[in-house]
Structures are given as C-alpha cells and as structure tokens.
Design a protein around this motif. Structure first.
Motif, PDB file in Angstrom:
ATOM      1  N   GLY A 161      25.611  80.181  39.068  1.00 27.43           N
ATOM      2  CA  GLY A 161      25.862  80.832  37.792  1.00 27.43           C
ATOM      3  C   GLY A 161      27.154  80.391  37.128  1.00 27.43           C
ATOM      4  O   GLY A 161      27.638  81.035  36.209  1.00 27.43           O
ATOM      5  N   GLY A 162      27.766  79.298  37.602  1.00 31.88           N
ATOM      6  CA  GLY A 162      28.997  78.808  37.007  1.00 31.88           C
ATOM      7  C   GLY A 162      30.248  79.507  37.517  1.00 31.88           C
ATOM      8  O   GLY A 162      31.342  79.241  37.038  1.00 31.88           O
ATOM      9  N   GLN A 163      30.103  80.405  38.487  1.00 26.38           N
ATOM     10  CA  GLN A 163      31.264  81.088  39.046  1.00 26.38           C
ATOM     11  C   GLN A 163      32.124  80.086  39.809  1.00 26.38           C
ATOM     12  O   GLN A 163      31.610  79.174  40.444  1.00 26.38           O
ATOM     13  CB  GLN A 163      30.829  82.206  40.005  1.00 26.38           C
ATOM     14  N   MET A 164      33.442  80.276  39.743  1.00 24.81           N
ATOM     15  CA  MET A 164      34.359  79.396  40.457  1.00 24.81           C
ATOM     16  C   MET A 164      34.877  80.096  41.707  1.00 24.81           C
ATOM     17  O   MET A 164      35.267  81.261  41.653  1.00 24.81           O
ATOM     18  CB  MET A 164      35.541  79.008  39.565  1.00 24.81           C
ATOM     19  N   LYS A 165      34.871  79.382  42.811  1.00 28.29           N
ATOM     20  CA  LYS A 165      35.346  79.914  44.078  1.00 28.29           C
ATOM     21  C   LYS A 165      36.579  79.136  44.493  1.00 28.29           C
ATOM     22  O   LYS A 165      36.548  77.913  44.536  1.00 28.29           O
ATOM     23  CB  LYS A 165      34.255  79.747  45.130  1.00 28.29           C
TER      24      LYS A 165
ATOM     25  N   ASP B  33      38.391  83.832  48.797  1.00 34.08           N
ATOM     26  CA  ASP B  33      39.294  84.477  47.848  1.00 34.08           C
ATOM     27  C   ASP B  33      40.416  83.545  47.393  1.00 34.08           C
ATOM     28  O   ASP B  33      40.977  83.732  46.327  1.00 34.08           O
ATOM     29  CB  ASP B  33      39.920  85.734  48.462  1.00 34.08           C
ATOM     30  N   GLY B  34      40.791  82.586  48.215  1.00 34.64           N
ATOM     31  CA  GLY B  34      41.851  81.665  47.852  1.00 34.64           C
ATOM     32  C   GLY B  34      43.240  82.226  48.056  1.00 34.64           C
ATOM     33  O   GLY B  34      44.214  81.673  47.564  1.00 34.64           O
ATOM     34  N   VAL B  35      43.364  83.336  48.774  1.00 34.88           N
ATOM     35  CA  VAL B  35      44.660  83.973  49.012  1.00 34.88           C
ATOM     36  C   VAL B  35      44.586  84.696  50.352  1.00 34.88           C
ATOM     37  O   VAL B  35      43.505  85.069  50.807  1.00 34.88           O
ATOM     38  CB  VAL B  35      45.011  84.939  47.859  1.00 34.88           C
ATOM     39  N   ILE B  36      45.754  84.892  50.986  1.00 35.16           N
ATOM     40  CA  ILE B  36      45.800  85.644  52.239  1.00 35.16           C
ATOM     41  C   ILE B  36      46.473  86.975  51.959  1.00 35.16           C
ATOM     42  O   ILE B  36      47.655  87.027  51.629  1.00 35.16           O
ATOM     43  CB  ILE B  36      46.555  84.877  53.339  1.00 35.16           C
TER      44      ILE B  36
END
Length: 130
Positions: free
Chosen positions: A50-54, A118-121
């Motif tokens: 759906g074009g979402q960025m991860k 999530d790209g973060v801790i």
C-alpha cells in the motif's frame, strides 16, 4: 531466498487437503528478519504494501529509555546485550530484538519496540529487585 507467507500448503481443520486453486502472489511474499546489531546507527527504508514505508534499524548506538519511577525518557548509549530470550546466540552476537535486556548507562532496560520494523529502540528501565 524469498520467503512465502501463504497458508495454502496447510490442511483444513477437518484434516482434508487444501487444493491449489492459484499460484503464489507477490503480496504473500515475506522478507528475512532484520537483526539489529550494536554500532553506529544505520537505517534502511523499505516500501511496504500500500505504499507504506518501513524503517528498518540495521545498527544502533542509542536507545530511548523510560524511567517509570521518575517518569522521564532519556536517550542513552547502549553498552551491550545482557540477555535475549528470542535466541541464546543473540546474546553473544549483541543482537537487539523486542524483549531483549540491554545494559545502558542508566542500568538494565528491557526493549519494548520492534527494532526491525519501528526503526528505533525504545526501552523501559528495570526496577531494582531486593
């Protein structure tokens, strides 16, 4: 190697066989798991359905640690991985996943975020047990 997350190879609840009525589809395709390591922060942005960025976190140096007693959140340096219940080999390799216990400058903390997605801790400081 491409992973496939379809369920057509399984059996029905009654035990009968599911017959293949079509081929594999691109939206059923999966990817390898991201194993976040210690080191200078490296992120990779991938397009999802759906074009979402991860945002995938490949390497991390800092964590956002919440202290429940003082109700503050601080960005602190990660010293190492103490325990990781996902895989005992991850302790030695310093791989950070959700529910891993990390050593920070504030003390021990448990990771609450999914680092590969999530790209973060984000972590919560563990209380002192006496």
């Amino acid at each position: 190697m491409t992973q496939w997350h379809g369920d057509r190879n399984k059996r029905k609840i009654t035990g009968g066989r599911k017959w293949a009525y079509r081929g594999k589809r691109t939206f059923e395709m999966g990817r390898e798991a991201v194993e976040t390591e210690l080191g200078d922060t490296v992120k990779k942005i991938m397009r999802g359905k759906g074009g979402q960025m991860k945002k995938k976190l490949l390497k991390a140096e800092y964590a956002n640690v919440a202290d429940p007693s003082s109700r503050r959140i601080e960005r602190v340096k990660i010293i190492g991985v103490l325990r990781n219940p996902v895989n005992i080999d991850y302790d030695r390799r310093n791989i950070i996943t959700k529910s891993a216990i990390i050593e920070t400058s504030l003390g021990e903390a448990v990771v609450t975020s999914r680092t590969g997605q999530d790209g973060v801790i984000n972590a919560v400081l563990l209380g002192e047990t006496a």
